[in-house]
Write a protein that holds these residues in place. Structure first.
Motif, PDB file in Angstrom:
ATOM      1  N   ASP A  51       0.848  -1.203   0.000  1.00  0.00           N
ATOM      2  CA  ASP A  51       0.000   0.000   0.000  1.00  0.00           C
ATOM      3  C   ASP A  51       0.880   1.248   0.000  1.00  0.00           C
ATOM      4  O   ASP A  51       0.670   2.175  -0.777  1.00  0.00           O
ATOM      5  N   LYS A  73      -2.596  -3.625  -5.250  1.00  0.00           N
ATOM      6  CA  LYS A  73      -2.862  -2.609  -4.250  1.00  0.00           C
ATOM      7  C   LYS A  73      -3.125  -1.271  -4.904  1.00  0.00           C
ATOM      8  O   LYS A  73      -2.303  -0.761  -5.638  1.00  0.00           O
ATOM      9  N   HIS A  75      -4.396   1.697  -2.939  1.00  0.00           N
ATOM     10  CA  HIS A  75      -4.841   2.179  -1.637  1.00  0.00           C
ATOM     11  C   HIS A  75      -5.097   3.672  -1.699  1.00  0.00           C
ATOM     12  O   HIS A  75      -4.262   4.428  -2.170  1.00  0.00           O
TER      13      HIS A  75
END
Length: 148
Positions: A51, A73, A75
């Motif tokens: 992340d 990811k 994020h």
């Protein structure tokens, strides 16, 4: 025993160096601060390091031939529920000086923070009146289930 840049869990071996170093740092903190079970700390640290890498435009794909990416990811910006002036509560976006919203109850702030974190595939950090972190909730972009 804490891990280091040269002594780390086998599951981190195919991570790019910057991501692996961040994962080691996070895993050590989880073990020390939260007394988390080692296996959970490693998995959490790898996920959070990825992340972090995505949010800092750092490549998370390893250059090793046998490396496989099993999760992607993306994020978003984390949210925080924080104590505010006059016994109120606020929801704040990560990295911002100003709060997004001020409400009268902590529960209301938590609900707003959860909705924003979920929409943005981010995490929600909830503080107590003293500013100490009480809980973190991460929303996984792959399945939209919350993880405490």
């Amino acid at each position: 025993m804490p891990w280091s840049k040269t002594n780390y869990p086998v599951s981190m071996k195919n991570l790019p160096v910057k991501v692996r170093n961040k994962a080691v740092e996070i895993a050590n903190a989880l073990l020390e601060d939260r007394h988390m079970e080692e296996g959970i700390a490693i998995a959490t640290a790898i996920s959070r390091a990825k992340d972090w890498a995505v949010n800092h435009d750092i490549e998370i794909k390893s250059k090793a031939k046998d490396s496989k990416i099993t999760d992607v990811k993306k994020h978003g910006e984390d949210r925080y529920v924080i104590p505010y002036e006059n016994n109120k509560w606020a929801v704040k976006k990560e990295g911002e000086d100003k709060v997004e919203q001020v409400v009268t109850t902590k529960q209301e702030a938590i609900q707003i923070g959860k909705e924003e974190a979920r929409k943005n595939n981010a995490s929600l950090t909830i503080q107590g009146k003293n500013g100490k972190v009480q809980k973190r909730i991460s929303y996984n972009p792959n399945n939209q289930n919350s993880q405490a």
